[in-house]
Design an enzyme around this catalytic site. Sequence first.
Site: not given
Length: 644
Positions: A327, A351
Amino acid sequence: MVGKHSNYRLDILLYIGGLIVTVLILRLAYLQLFHGYNFQQLADDNRIKIMPVTAPRGLFYDRNGLLLVSNRPGFTVSLVPLSGPVPDDVLVKLADILGMKLEDLKSKIPQQGNQREPIRIKSDVGYEIITKIEERRDDLPGVVIEVQSVRNYVYDELAAHLFGYVGEISDSELEGQKDKGYKLGDLIGKFGLEKVYDQEIRGVDGGARVEVDAGGHPVKMLGKKEPVPGNSLVLTIDARIQRAAEKAMDDRLNFLQKRFGNPNAKAAAVVVMNPQTGAILAMVSRPTFNPNLFNGGISVKDWKTINDNPFNPMQNRAINAEYPPGSAFKIIIGAAALETGKVTLEEKIMDKGRHWLVAKGNSHGSALGLIDFHEAMVKSNNVYFYEMGNRLGIDTMEKWSRDFGMGSPTGINLPNESEGLVANRKYKKKVYGEEWYLSETFDAAIGQGFQLATPLQMAALISQVANGGHRYRPYLVSRIVSSNGETVKTFEPEETGRVALSEKTLSAIRSALREVTEPHGTAGYVFGGLPITIAGKTSTAENSHGDDHGWFVAYGPYENPRIAVAVIVEQGGYGSDSAAPIVRKIMEAAFNIPPHRDAADEFAEEEAAKAAKNGVKADNGKDDLLNHLLDANKRRIYSPMTAL
């Protein structure tokens, strides 16, 4: 008649005798006049030996003048062939005393005979071997004991992968170094800084002309040339930060293995650098080794211990190991999306836990609903960055990755730096013969798939966020200093590239990274109570061969960055659990903050208490010295820096 015949024979004998004497006198005169010098030289070669005196290698100091690598006297066993090859029976006896195979000993004697210089057989031998040789002196003609300089790594394993080690030059090394003055038996840097700066720090050997008797024993000194010590290196590293990073790493690995459920968390790396200059303040790789073991040739037992370790202690993971960046790579993708206008800071993306084009989702299937850039970065949301990858496309992602220095060596002056890998179409086509798929773009957007980076590259990445987009060549040596204290060479920061980032984009990324370390961020619980503000990013990189790798990259203080850190813990699980606590310990050491006790500290104390109960005494001397280095150091060669 008889008398005349007798006189005749006597005359003949006298004539012959006179002729012989005349010939002998003429031959003696001929040899004396025309070959006397040559014979004198041959006699001197047998009687006079050149005993080389190895120059002490240059010393290594940390940035504050603390002596880290020095030299000490040691005994070397050498052979001095007198009038011909050393007899085999002497070699057999010597091999037995030294614990060597006869063929190994003979391999060190390529040309016996009229050798004027000693042939070094084994260096840094102990007193017990010296005693055995002296006890059998009459049985060992030509065997001599020399006192030579031996490398001394003052704090054993400390910064071993940076310093490297020295060893006897090999045949292949000699073949390529003859024009630089090396010869058989010389010591040469094999690894790390010892190898890179060998020419600068090896010095100039001296020697002594010594008269020896028939047994090879020194009789009289006929002359001596003093050796010239090598130049010393003043390093950029801070020994206190280095030690804190190593201790934090060791304690955390031990805790993860024995208490946290990650039994294979046995390898890791740390890079600490000044983001404003590229100066390396600490570099750690685990597992490690003790470079002192290589003095005189590493033992079979010690080499077996190193060689049998499946995690390869000799590898400098900080520069040589490549991992999916996870990430933390979202920093690059976020910057690219904002700078190219593929997204705005205000736009919100839905999302629902999975992306609508490819069945890829968030960790644990979480869904955050409508999220913007800031929240997506703080909470490391995968779906948001899948969409950023979808909008950018793999070619634009590749360009921005390379702009940040990914996929290329940083240029640090250490051997065997890896270049990492930037995901791209050409690579897949070349290696796998296949076209690129959208799902691979999604993987690349969150630092998975083909993406690979070294810890040093990740430290350079977070440094560019801290300093506004400048990429500096990482360096480890600030000055080269002669044996009389004069500066021979100074190394300055060198900018090797710059990524074009607007102040608006930089501010957005920095703000999100700061919130990661605040109470509601993914690493907030680790940095609670720290009196300076830190910005950072957690990463958990998938590992097909075991548990996930844990990353944490950070810089601080937030307002005026002077420290940038990248930590990777192989098979350590979540970065917030494995790597972030190590970063905190490093920050505490760098800014003289009283250390915060965590679970790993408590476990280390428990382990120490158990060891003490079992009669194992802890060695705290090194820590005490390093914690008080300014007072303890008596060989400072320049004033300590007041700031990093």
